[in-house]
Design a protein around this motif. Sequence first.
Motif, PDB file in Angstrom:
ATOM      1  N   LEU A  15       0.764  -1.129  -0.068  1.00  0.00           N
ATOM      2  CA  LEU A  15      -0.162  -0.373   0.170  1.00  0.00           C
ATOM      3  C   LEU A  15       0.347   1.268   0.002  1.00  0.00           C
ATOM      4  O   LEU A  15       2.145   2.233   0.579  1.00  0.00           O
ATOM      5  CB  LEU A  15      -1.068  -0.217   1.103  1.00  0.00           C
ATOM      6  N   ASP A  16       0.442   2.614  -0.209  1.00  0.00           N
ATOM      7  CA  ASP A  16       1.133   3.319  -0.754  1.00  0.00           C
ATOM      8  C   ASP A  16       2.867   2.871  -1.541  1.00  0.00           C
ATOM      9  O   ASP A  16       3.389   4.136  -1.432  1.00  0.00           O
ATOM     10  CB  ASP A  16       1.226   4.044   0.571  1.00  0.00           C
ATOM     11  N   ASP A  17       2.669   2.070  -1.675  1.00  0.00           N
ATOM     12  CA  ASP A  17       3.996   1.850  -2.734  1.00  0.00           C
ATOM     13  C   ASP A  17       5.271   1.439  -1.960  1.00  0.00           C
ATOM     14  O   ASP A  17       6.745   2.092  -1.765  1.00  0.00           O
ATOM     15  CB  ASP A  17       4.421   2.390  -3.234  1.00  0.00           C
ATOM     16  N   GLU A  18       5.049   1.613  -0.315  1.00  0.00           N
ATOM     17  CA  GLU A  18       5.800   1.678   0.660  1.00  0.00           C
ATOM     18  C   GLU A  18       6.531  -0.089   1.250  1.00  0.00           C
ATOM     19  O   GLU A  18       5.306  -0.938   1.169  1.00  0.00           O
ATOM     20  CB  GLU A  18       6.007   2.458   2.051  1.00  0.00           C
ATOM     21  N   TYR A  19       6.955  -0.211   1.463  1.00  0.00           N
ATOM     22  CA  TYR A  19       8.274  -1.032   2.031  1.00  0.00           C
ATOM     23  C   TYR A  19       9.814  -0.680   2.596  1.00  0.00           C
ATOM     24  O   TYR A  19      10.254   0.200   2.079  1.00  0.00           O
ATOM     25  CB  TYR A  19       8.048  -2.119   0.603  1.00  0.00           C
ATOM     26  N   VAL A  20       9.903  -2.378   3.122  1.00  0.00           N
ATOM     27  CA  VAL A  20      11.189  -2.192   4.042  1.00  0.00           C
ATOM     28  C   VAL A  20      12.063  -2.769   3.698  1.00  0.00           C
ATOM     29  O   VAL A  20      12.619  -1.837   3.012  1.00  0.00           O
ATOM     30  CB  VAL A  20      10.932  -2.332   5.551  1.00  0.00           C
ATOM     31  N   SER A  21      12.262  -4.232   3.336  1.00  0.00           N
ATOM     32  CA  SER A  21      12.830  -4.877   2.363  1.00  0.00           C
ATOM     33  C   SER A  21      12.265  -4.735   1.354  1.00  0.00           C
ATOM     34  O   SER A  21      11.660  -5.391   1.458  1.00  0.00           O
ATOM     35  CB  SER A  21      13.335  -6.263   3.265  1.00  0.00           C
ATOM     36  N   PRO A  22      13.855  -4.661   0.254  1.00  0.00           N
ATOM     37  CA  PRO A  22      13.093  -4.923  -0.451  1.00  0.00           C
ATOM     38  C   PRO A  22      12.823  -6.684  -1.069  1.00  0.00           C
ATOM     39  O   PRO A  22      12.769  -7.039  -2.314  1.00  0.00           O
ATOM     40  CB  PRO A  22      15.071  -4.829  -1.527  1.00  0.00           C
ATOM     41  N   GLY A  23      13.054  -7.374  -0.240  1.00  0.00           N
ATOM     42  CA  GLY A  23      12.581  -8.576  -0.413  1.00  0.00           C
ATOM     43  C   GLY A  23      11.112  -8.923  -0.843  1.00  0.00           C
ATOM     44  O   GLY A  23      10.595 -10.047  -0.570  1.00  0.00           O
ATOM     45  N   GLN A  24      10.430  -7.954   0.212  1.00  0.00           N
ATOM     46  CA  GLN A  24       9.289  -7.956   0.433  1.00  0.00           C
ATOM     47  C   GLN A  24       8.424  -7.485  -0.812  1.00  0.00           C
ATOM     48  O   GLN A  24       7.585  -6.936  -1.293  1.00  0.00           O
ATOM     49  CB  GLN A  24       8.830  -6.528   0.868  1.00  0.00           C
ATOM     50  N   LEU A  25       9.480  -6.882  -2.263  1.00  0.00           N
ATOM     51  CA  LEU A  25       9.130  -6.791  -3.319  1.00  0.00           C
ATOM     52  C   LEU A  25       8.531  -7.854  -3.795  1.00  0.00           C
ATOM     53  O   LEU A  25       8.677  -8.909  -3.636  1.00  0.00           O
ATOM     54  CB  LEU A  25       9.636  -6.280  -4.179  1.00  0.00           C
ATOM     55  N   PHE A  26       7.515  -7.457  -5.145  1.00  0.00           N
ATOM     56  CA  PHE A  26       6.917  -8.838  -6.066  1.00  0.00           C
ATOM     57  C   PHE A  26       7.458  -8.586  -6.549  1.00  0.00           C
ATOM     58  O   PHE A  26       8.023  -7.680  -7.744  1.00  0.00           O
ATOM     59  CB  PHE A  26       5.206  -8.913  -5.884  1.00  0.00           C
ATOM     60  N   THR A  27       7.690 -10.197  -7.379  1.00  0.00           N
ATOM     61  CA  THR A  27       8.467 -10.873  -8.444  1.00  0.00           C
ATOM     62  C   THR A  27       7.959 -11.855  -9.591  1.00  0.00           C
ATOM     63  O   THR A  27       7.104 -12.485  -8.761  1.00  0.00           O
ATOM     64  CB  THR A  27       9.412 -10.524  -8.780  1.00  0.00           C
ATOM     65  N   LEU A  28       7.572 -11.394 -11.022  1.00  0.00           N
ATOM     66  CA  LEU A  28       7.237 -12.798 -11.526  1.00  0.00           C
ATOM     67  C   LEU A  28       8.508 -12.791 -12.645  1.00  0.00           C
ATOM     68  O   LEU A  28       9.626 -11.981 -13.558  1.00  0.00           O
ATOM     69  CB  LEU A  28       6.429 -12.049 -12.194  1.00  0.00           C
TER      70      LEU A  28
END
Length: 273
Positions: A156-169
């Motif tokens: 939400l709001d494009d906020e994350y802490v660890s880059p590992g929390q980004l989604f990948t395909l």
Amino acid sequence: FTEFFQPLSLTSDLFVAPSFLYQLKTLQIVEDGRRVARYKIRDTEAALAVGAELSNWGELRAGVAAGDGSRRVRIGGEDLPQSDFDLGAVFVRFGYDRLDSAYFPKHGQSLQLSWRGERESLGSSGEANILDAAWLMARSHDRWSVVLGIEGGTALDDEYVSPGQLFTLGGFLELSGLPYDSLIGTQYGLARAIVYRRVSRGGTGFLELPAYIGASFEAGNAWATEDEVDWGDLQAGGSLFLGAESPFGPVYLAAGFGEGGVRAFYLLLGYTF
């Protein structure tokens, strides 16, 4: 990852589950099909969850987690960002699973829902809310089976802490014609249909394994921000595969298709839907 699962009594469905995670992940940054950078992401985290088993079909759990991590550039310019960060979060997870097999299901459904809230009050380096969901349904007739799946997630709001929390395909069954982690973002969606036929019944010998031949059809994308989400941007992919159930999990030999034909080949052990 390791977890200690402790029921609170012989007659109760309640449990506690302390766990520990240490993860090293390579994250590639790809632009126009060309790798421009590669990061090494480290996450170290301890968590404590409490929850309840829901009959024999699911569970609900909630808990807290704390840890730290880092991101380091492995390939790319010196001007690319590198950082250390702290993790501190609350989470809730719900799981429903009536599939008859984790490897090659023929009947049933599954649903996974989760929310994670990074909070500075719990020691996190930032505030973030990350939600994701995944649904699968399997049906079969004679030796033929079909698995349909939809999954997606949002920070939400494009906020994350660890880059590992980004989604990948990218990779087998996740736009099979693309290399792993080709698409990355704070938002993603993926739909897939998998069709396979059992071609071997298997036996009692070590190498007499149930085997399947099949194909997958996939559509999805990942977007850097919420404002960029456009379902008209969906990319298509697919695969042809030969799979088997082994004592060590499912084994796949597959070819991945994308725009322009065959784009990737896979030999995988232990990969599930």
